[in-house]
Design a protein around this motif. Structure first.
Motif, PDB file in Angstrom:
ATOM      1  N   GLY A 226      10.621  -1.597  -0.741  1.00  0.00           N
ATOM      2  CA  GLY A 226      10.001  -1.932  -1.967  1.00  0.00           C
ATOM      3  C   GLY A 226       8.297  -1.273  -1.511  1.00  0.00           C
ATOM      4  O   GLY A 226       7.714  -1.800  -1.243  1.00  0.00           O
ATOM      5  N   LYS A 227       8.085  -0.145  -2.463  1.00  0.00           N
ATOM      6  CA  LYS A 227       7.028   0.206  -1.937  1.00  0.00           C
ATOM      7  C   LYS A 227       6.517   0.896  -3.426  1.00  0.00           C
ATOM      8  O   LYS A 227       5.533   1.922  -4.007  1.00  0.00           O
ATOM      9  N   GLY A 228       6.852  -0.151  -4.952  1.00  0.00           N
ATOM     10  CA  GLY A 228       5.525   0.140  -5.872  1.00  0.00           C
ATOM     11  C   GLY A 228       5.589   0.893  -7.334  1.00  0.00           C
ATOM     12  O   GLY A 228       4.825   1.670  -7.601  1.00  0.00           O
ATOM     13  N   GLU A 229       7.245   1.627  -6.946  1.00  0.00           N
ATOM     14  CA  GLU A 229       7.658   2.942  -7.669  1.00  0.00           C
ATOM     15  C   GLU A 229       7.757   2.259  -9.175  1.00  0.00           C
ATOM     16  O   GLU A 229       8.088   1.171  -9.086  1.00  0.00           O
ATOM     17  N   PRO A 230       7.323   2.865 -10.152  1.00  0.00           N
ATOM     18  CA  PRO A 230       7.423   2.427 -11.568  1.00  0.00           C
ATOM     19  C   PRO A 230       8.577   2.601 -11.711  1.00  0.00           C
ATOM     20  O   PRO A 230       8.694   1.538 -13.183  1.00  0.00           O
ATOM     21  N   GLU A 231       9.664   3.112 -11.469  1.00  0.00           N
ATOM     22  CA  GLU A 231      10.639   2.850 -12.040  1.00  0.00           C
ATOM     23  C   GLU A 231      11.165   1.213 -12.341  1.00  0.00           C
ATOM     24  O   GLU A 231      12.226   0.397 -12.791  1.00  0.00           O
ATOM     25  N   LEU A 247       3.243  -9.160  -6.409  1.00  0.00           N
ATOM     26  CA  LEU A 247       3.127  -9.220  -5.845  1.00  0.00           C
ATOM     27  C   LEU A 247       3.039  -8.772  -3.936  1.00  0.00           C
ATOM     28  O   LEU A 247       2.240  -8.826  -3.725  1.00  0.00           O
ATOM     29  N   ASP A 248       4.166  -8.747  -2.971  1.00  0.00           N
ATOM     30  CA  ASP A 248       3.827  -8.819  -2.255  1.00  0.00           C
ATOM     31  C   ASP A 248       4.525  -7.427  -1.397  1.00  0.00           C
ATOM     32  O   ASP A 248       5.533  -7.919  -0.888  1.00  0.00           O
ATOM     33  N   TYR A 249       4.110  -6.194  -1.586  1.00  0.00           N
ATOM     34  CA  TYR A 249       4.737  -5.029  -1.350  1.00  0.00           C
ATOM     35  C   TYR A 249       3.509  -4.163   0.105  1.00  0.00           C
ATOM     36  O   TYR A 249       4.122  -2.774   0.233  1.00  0.00           O
ATOM     37  N   GLU A 250       2.285  -4.755   0.802  1.00  0.00           N
ATOM     38  CA  GLU A 250       1.894  -3.406   1.031  1.00  0.00           C
ATOM     39  C   GLU A 250       2.897  -3.169   2.566  1.00  0.00           C
ATOM     40  O   GLU A 250       2.309  -1.816   3.301  1.00  0.00           O
ATOM     41  N   ALA A 251       3.645  -4.028   2.916  1.00  0.00           N
ATOM     42  CA  ALA A 251       4.377  -3.566   4.454  1.00  0.00           C
ATOM     43  C   ALA A 251       4.802  -2.224   4.358  1.00  0.00           C
ATOM     44  O   ALA A 251       5.679  -1.883   5.741  1.00  0.00           O
ATOM     45  N   ASN A 252       5.218  -2.034   3.145  1.00  0.00           N
ATOM     46  CA  ASN A 252       6.373  -1.195   2.846  1.00  0.00           C
ATOM     47  C   ASN A 252       5.555   0.796   2.928  1.00  0.00           C
ATOM     48  O   ASN A 252       6.321   1.700   2.239  1.00  0.00           O
ATOM     49  N   ILE A 253       3.592   0.260   2.544  1.00  0.00           N
ATOM     50  CA  ILE A 253       3.064   1.387   1.832  1.00  0.00           C
ATOM     51  C   ILE A 253       2.371   2.186   3.077  1.00  0.00           C
ATOM     52  O   ILE A 253       2.014   1.924   4.472  1.00  0.00           O
ATOM     53  N   ALA A 254       3.092   3.111   3.215  1.00  0.00           N
ATOM     54  CA  ALA A 254       2.377   4.244   3.811  1.00  0.00           C
ATOM     55  C   ALA A 254       1.388   4.549   4.484  1.00  0.00           C
ATOM     56  O   ALA A 254       0.851   5.134   5.150  1.00  0.00           O
ATOM     57  N   SER A 255       0.254   4.410   3.327  1.00  0.00           N
ATOM     58  CA  SER A 255      -1.205   5.132   3.653  1.00  0.00           C
ATOM     59  C   SER A 255      -1.811   4.273   2.063  1.00  0.00           C
ATOM     60  O   SER A 255      -1.523   3.747   1.326  1.00  0.00           O
ATOM     61  N   VAL A 256      -3.282   4.036   2.350  1.00  0.00           N
ATOM     62  CA  VAL A 256      -4.515   3.780   1.382  1.00  0.00           C
ATOM     63  C   VAL A 256      -4.207   4.828  -0.218  1.00  0.00           C
ATOM     64  O   VAL A 256      -4.148   3.871  -0.466  1.00  0.00           O
ATOM     65  N   GLN A 258      -1.597   5.706  -1.207  1.00  0.00           N
ATOM     66  CA  GLN A 258      -0.130   5.858  -2.082  1.00  0.00           C
ATOM     67  C   GLN A 258      -0.736   3.645  -2.707  1.00  0.00           C
ATOM     68  O   GLN A 258       0.458   3.825  -3.428  1.00  0.00           O
ATOM     69  N   MET A 259      -0.689   3.166  -1.782  1.00  0.00           N
ATOM     70  CA  MET A 259      -0.981   2.148  -2.526  1.00  0.00           C
ATOM     71  C   MET A 259      -2.366   2.032  -3.724  1.00  0.00           C
ATOM     72  O   MET A 259      -1.578   0.928  -4.583  1.00  0.00           O
ATOM     73  N   ALA A 260      -3.274   2.913  -3.281  1.00  0.00           N
ATOM     74  CA  ALA A 260      -4.340   3.202  -4.445  1.00  0.00           C
ATOM     75  C   ALA A 260      -3.359   4.291  -5.704  1.00  0.00           C
ATOM     76  O   ALA A 260      -4.212   3.586  -7.412  1.00  0.00           O
ATOM     77  N   LEU A 263      -0.261   0.806  -7.532  1.00  0.00           N
ATOM     78  CA  LEU A 263      -0.457  -0.356  -7.468  1.00  0.00           C
ATOM     79  C   LEU A 263      -0.700  -0.375  -9.197  1.00  0.00           C
ATOM     80  O   LEU A 263      -0.146  -1.756 -10.164  1.00  0.00           O
ATOM     81  N   PRO A 264      -1.963  -0.071  -9.192  1.00  0.00           N
ATOM     82  CA  PRO A 264      -2.494   0.184 -10.406  1.00  0.00           C
ATOM     83  C   PRO A 264      -1.833   0.030 -12.111  1.00  0.00           C
ATOM     84  O   PRO A 264      -1.121  -0.030 -12.892  1.00  0.00           O
ATOM     85  N   VAL A 265      -0.742   1.147 -11.124  1.00  0.00           N
ATOM     86  CA  VAL A 265       0.356   1.935 -12.165  1.00  0.00           C
ATOM     87  C   VAL A 265       1.944   0.592 -12.525  1.00  0.00           C
ATOM     88  O   VAL A 265       2.114   0.590 -13.923  1.00  0.00           O
ATOM     89  N   PHE A 266       1.792  -0.136 -11.595  1.00  0.00           N
ATOM     90  CA  PHE A 266       3.200  -1.031 -11.201  1.00  0.00           C
ATOM     91  C   PHE A 266       2.100  -2.002 -12.203  1.00  0.00           C
ATOM     92  O   PHE A 266       2.887  -2.962 -12.840  1.00  0.00           O
TER      93      PHE A 266
END
Length: 370
Positions: A226-231, A247-256, A258-260, A263-266
């Motif tokens: 669960g990595k915040g994909e727009p799909e 939305l509780d998906y931080e633990a799957n994120i590899a970099s700042v 990627q989160m930045a 998240l806004p798009v999601f």
């Protein structure tokens, strides 16, 4: 004392550790896909008839891992009312228990809770051979008719092809009491959200919350994927009339970065379909190694900062229904004692998470509880 060379068989020493192969030919077997059973946790089941957390053929191409993990039945529930003196279950899984750090009862089992919505209590877990893909298990045999509301939780980390409910041939069967409102709480995230590594399905934190807040909870945790994909956002946005998005998906994120970027798009995609639904962003729980690994701790703090700043910026832009929760506080000061492997919570960890989150989630969904 003579030297012991035989392998220990705990079942021979403690009858409570055995699995009885109970096959009751007297029962009437019913499919929960038929009325009056109620099934929660599978938003597309009315249309597709599948125990699956996402559409079989979504409009957007989803990552293959997410597509596969959607077959895991985490968060699914069967609810009904009966006066049967007996209750059993037959299950056909898509695979057997195979995880080193999660009990088969959590991965492949069903939990049984009894009582009205908001006041259910644990009765028992299906007892089965974890090496098999099909099993029959008895929950109770009371020897007398007894009116009761039943809630059965689906397995967390395995797929279910078929399930059948066994009751007395002459038992009455009615619909379970309706929940407060037909508005689901939709949670998206990681293996932790999915329920890794609860000892049984009823102990994943969304499941615990579903017993104290009488709404449907849809568990869209995708282990490692669960990595915040727009799909995914577009697919999730199809769920009609939600009470809350989490939305509780931080633990799957590899970099700042990627989160930045995600998240806004999601959030924007969800807002296009649901502009005023409350939305709660939760940063991840503390991992055990963060006590000793400064780089890991700094990464967590930076990812948390991005999430908090994103929420604050959207608030300033006029979104009054978006909120942030600091997940590093969920497990308490002794957080490292609440996991199986330093990452995935035990039942204790999940209980702490649910109890900490409950006041916030209850406040956000309060209009739907009346």
């Amino acid at each position: 004392m003579s030297e012991q060379t035989n392998k220990i068989n705990v079942g021979n020493l403690d009858s409570n550790m055995t699995v009885e192969n109970v096959q009751d030919t007297s029962l009437r077997w019913l499919s929960p896909l038929e009325p009056p059973f109620r099934i929660d946790g599978f938003p597309w089941i009315a249309k597709e008839g599948k125990y699956r957390r996402l559409p079989v053929a979504p409009a957007d191409d989803l990552p293959e891992a997410v597509h596969m993990l959607a077959n895991c039945t985490a968060g699914g529930q069967i609810r009904f009312h009966t006066n049967s003196s007996k209750l059993s279950i037959k299950v056909k899984l898509t695979g057997s228990g195979d995880m080193y750090h999660m009990p088969a009862t959590g991965q492949c089992g069903f939990d049984c809770y009894l009582g009205a919505p908001g006041s259910e209590h644990f009765w028992g877990t299906a007892a089965f051979d974890h090496t098999k893909e099909e099993y029959e298990a008895q929950f109770y045999d009371w020897k007398m008719k007894r009116e009761i509301n039943v809630k059965l939780y689906f397995p967390l980390y395995q797929g279910v092809q078929e399930v059948w409910i066994g009751i007395d041939p002459d038992a009455e069967l009615d619909a379970a009491p309706s929940l407060a409102r037909a508005k689901p709480v939709v949670l998206y995230g990681t293996s932790i959200l999915q329920g890794g590594c609860a000892s049984r399905p009823g102990m994943a934190y969304p499941a615990i919350l579903s017993r104290s807040i009488p709404l449907e909870f849809v568990n869209l945790g995708f282990s490692g994927n669960g990595k915040g994909e727009p799909e995914l956002a577009r697919t999730i946005a199809e769920i009609a009339d939600p009470a809350l998005f989490v939305l509780d998906y931080e633990a799957n994120i590899a970099s700042v970065e990627q989160m930045a970027s995600t998240l806004p798009v999601f959030i924007r995609i969800l807002r296009e379909r649901h502009p005023t639904v409350p939305l709660l962003v939760i940063s991840k729980i503390r991992f055990a190694k963060e006590r000793f690994d400064e780089g890991m701790l700094n990464m967590h703090e930076n990812l948390k900062r991005i999430q908090k700043e994103t929420v604050e910026r959207l608030k300033q832009d006029g979104d009054a229904n978006i909120h942030f929760y600091d997940g590093s506080e969920l497990l308490g000061d002794d957080f490292s004692e609440c996991t199986v492997d330093g990452v995935h919570p035990t039942d204790l960890g999940f209980l702490r998470m649910a109890r900490a989150l409950e006041p916030t989630i209850r406040e956000l969904v309060n209009p739907h509880l009346h």
